[in-house]
Design a protein around this motif. Structure first.
Motif, PDB file in Angstrom:
ATOM      1  N   ASP A 187     -19.664   3.212  -5.289  1.00  0.00           N
ATOM      2  CA  ASP A 187     -19.590   4.454  -5.471  1.00  0.00           C
ATOM      3  C   ASP A 187     -18.133   4.611  -6.163  1.00  0.00           C
ATOM      4  N   GLY A 188     -17.432   3.746  -6.716  1.00  0.00           N
ATOM      5  CA  GLY A 188     -16.242   3.863  -7.489  1.00  0.00           C
ATOM      6  C   GLY A 188     -15.181   3.821  -6.707  1.00  0.00           C
ATOM      7  N   SER A 189     -15.165   3.947  -5.361  1.00  0.00           N
ATOM      8  CA  SER A 189     -13.884   3.927  -4.342  1.00  0.00           C
ATOM      9  C   SER A 189     -13.384   2.618  -4.458  1.00  0.00           C
ATOM     10  N   LYS A 190     -12.141   2.458  -4.334  1.00  0.00           N
ATOM     11  CA  LYS A 190     -11.628   0.936  -3.990  1.00  0.00           C
ATOM     12  C   LYS A 190     -10.849   0.790  -2.906  1.00  0.00           C
ATOM     13  N   GLU A 191     -10.715  -0.491  -2.363  1.00  0.00           N
ATOM     14  CA  GLU A 191      -9.810  -1.086  -1.214  1.00  0.00           C
ATOM     15  C   GLU A 191      -8.912  -1.934  -1.812  1.00  0.00           C
ATOM     16  N   ILE A 192      -7.597  -1.955  -1.352  1.00  0.00           N
ATOM     17  CA  ILE A 192      -6.543  -3.049  -1.918  1.00  0.00           C
ATOM     18  C   ILE A 192      -6.449  -3.882  -0.584  1.00  0.00           C
ATOM     19  N   MET A 193      -6.480  -5.020  -0.772  1.00  0.00           N
ATOM     20  CA  MET A 193      -6.036  -5.965   0.333  1.00  0.00           C
ATOM     21  C   MET A 193      -5.080  -7.100  -0.129  1.00  0.00           C
ATOM     22  N   GLU A 194      -4.112  -7.051   0.821  1.00  0.00           N
ATOM     23  CA  GLU A 194      -3.046  -7.957   0.384  1.00  0.00           C
ATOM     24  C   GLU A 194      -3.094  -9.136   1.016  1.00  0.00           C
ATOM     25  N   VAL A 195      -2.655 -10.375   0.399  1.00  0.00           N
ATOM     26  CA  VAL A 195      -2.676 -11.576   1.036  1.00  0.00           C
ATOM     27  C   VAL A 195      -1.495 -12.247   0.556  1.00  0.00           C
ATOM     28  N   VAL A 196      -0.704 -12.674   1.559  1.00  0.00           N
ATOM     29  CA  VAL A 196       0.836 -13.103   1.258  1.00  0.00           C
ATOM     30  C   VAL A 196       0.700 -14.697   1.080  1.00  0.00           C
ATOM     31  N   SER A 197       1.291 -15.141   0.206  1.00  0.00           N
ATOM     32  CA  SER A 197       1.329 -16.454   0.019  1.00  0.00           C
ATOM     33  C   SER A 197       2.085 -17.168   1.033  1.00  0.00           C
ATOM     34  N   GLU A 198       1.750 -18.293   1.797  1.00  0.00           N
ATOM     35  CA  GLU A 198       2.321 -19.101   2.540  1.00  0.00           C
ATOM     36  C   GLU A 198       3.589 -20.081   1.666  1.00  0.00           C
ATOM     37  N   ALA A 199       4.561 -20.562   2.762  1.00  0.00           N
ATOM     38  CA  ALA A 199       5.430 -21.370   2.146  1.00  0.00           C
ATOM     39  C   ALA A 199       4.814 -22.788   1.746  1.00  0.00           C
ATOM     40  N   GLY A 200       5.441 -23.229   0.597  1.00  0.00           N
ATOM     41  CA  GLY A 200       5.044 -24.931   0.171  1.00  0.00           C
ATOM     42  C   GLY A 200       4.409 -24.537  -1.122  1.00  0.00           C
ATOM     43  N   GLY A 201       3.629 -25.570  -1.687  1.00  0.00           N
ATOM     44  CA  GLY A 201       3.161 -25.789  -2.662  1.00  0.00           C
ATOM     45  C   GLY A 201       1.742 -25.324  -2.854  1.00  0.00           C
TER      46      GLY A 201
END
Length: 408
Positions: free
Chosen positions: A333-347
């Motif tokens: 329907d054109g609506s959006k959802e923003i999901m955040e993913v935090v990078s973890e420590a390390g390579g």
């Protein structure tokens, strides 16, 4: 406690495998030997890891240590040799990506794997990074329905990208070029997301920045007469690791780690694009450049019920210093959802540590199929191999060899 030996003593071998085995996993890992054709580097690695035995002959190391697993982190063009010899010696193998660099070597690895009954694991650490695994979970859950089209644009900056052209990676016969050595990461992730085998492709490749374009040049940065005017001049002696492991080891084998970026030997591409179709009908547009002002990737995945927009800009070659990542879902329907993913420590955004846990602990639940075997290794590298062939032959549409065809 399983016994492990390591082939290779370069930066990836040291930081990804040797140090973790010697320090973080020594309660369940018996790191009992290292072999490298450069004895200086092997001895330096040994010293940093508490005096691990150094061997001057690979077969001697196998005979004296009788390892359960051989980790292969040598130059790409030698992977197949050590993998095959280790399999025939009754060892499982953990191979740094890419598993090898061409079709014939892949066939040889499969033959040895089948004859020995042992297994090859390929270290695709991006599968374990939280950002990429979150995308896999969302797709597996059907968040955008059936996948129809994917696009990925990956860009390396003028430090990380240029570095491939200073070393052995700059020669197609040693690395398979960036479409094999580097893009194997990306092709694996895309194939993992698509949940299908690659079918056919057409590819394009150019040398726009690096390689011989007739400009003034020297053999290497350290002895060059044009350092004052070169935007890419790099003094590797200012880096302690480079100075010890490479400058200090040059007399052993004559390998220079700061070869000129405009050398005639360079025959790989710095600008690449691939159009690919998967067996399930998903279409992919992929591109890679090695001279961007900044580094990262952008991707989109379009499906029957929506669209995912993905992006990650990072500030270090192993993605340790990545910005907070977002996944944007656009619904029908054109609506959006923003999901955040935090990078973890390390390579690689935490992927390296999770990958090592899967390798050394074993028996862990793997609902997303993150642990990659030789089939996954073959599928990703054969995309790059076929892409190189398409470029060399004038950009025709080519079929990609399947795993069953490679197995014979």
């Amino acid at each position: 406690m399983k016994k492990y030996v390591l082939v290779g003593a370069g930066s990836r071998a040291l930081f990804m495998f040797a140090k973790p085995m010697a320090k973080d996993w020594n309660h369940i890992v018996d790191f009992c030997g290292v072999f490298d054709t450069n004895l200086v580097r092997a001895n330096l690695l040994s010293k940093e890891c508490g005096g691990i035995p150094v061997f001057t002959d690979f077969h001697d190391m196998l005979a004296k240590t009788r390892p359960d697993t051989v980790i292969v982190a040598s130059t790409d063009d030698t992977h197949h040799y050590y993998i095959i010899e280790a399999l025939h010696a009754g060892c499982d193998v953990v191979s740094e990506k890419p598993m090898t660099i061409d079709e014939e070597k892949t066939r040889q690895i499969y033959a040895a794997e089948q004859a020995s009954g042992k297994q090859v694991t390929v270290t695709f650490n991006l599968r374990f990074a939280p950002y990429f695994s979150t995308v896999k979970q969302l797709l597996q859950d059907g968040i955008i329905g059936d996948i129809y089209h994917m696009n990925m644009e990956w860009f390396l900056d003028r430090d990380h990208g240029a570095d491939y052209f200073r070393r052995w990676h700059a020669e197609l016969g040693k690395s398979g070029g960036l479409l094999v050595h580097k893009s194997t990461h990306h092709f694996d992730i895309l194939t993992w997301w698509a949940n299908s085998a690659p079918k056919q492709l057409q590819a394009f490749g150019k040398r726009r920045v690096y390689g011989d374009h007739g400009q003034p040049k020297g053999e290497r940065c350290m002895t060059c007469d044009y350092t004052a005017d070169c935007a890419f001049y790099k003094d590797i002696t200012k880096d302690d690791f480079m100075n010890q492991y490479y400058v200090g080891a040059e007399a052993e084998d004559g390998y220079y780690r700061d070869r000129c970026l405009f050398d005639e030997r360079i025959d790989i591409y710095d600008t690449m694009s691939v159009n690919l179709e998967y067996a399930n009908g998903i279409l992919l547009n992929y591109s890679l450049v090695a001279y961007s002002p900044y580094e990262g990737f952008r991707a989109t995945i379009n499906g029957s019920k929506g669209r995912l927009e993905l992006s990650n800009i990072y500030r270090s070659a192993d993605m340790k210093e990545a910005d907070q990542n977002t996944i944007v879902l656009y619904k029908e329907d054109g609506s959006k959802e923003i999901m955040e993913v935090v990078s973890e420590a390390g390579g690689h955004g935490g992927g390296d540590a999770k990958l090592l846990q899967a390798i050394f602990e074993g028996g862990v639940s793997d609902p997303l199929g993150q642990q990659a075997n030789s089939s996954a290794g073959a599928e990703s590298l054969m995309i790059g191999v076929t892409a190189n062939r398409s470029i060399a032959e004038g950009n025709p549409l080519l079929q990609i060899p399947t795993v069953s065809e490679l197995r014979g």
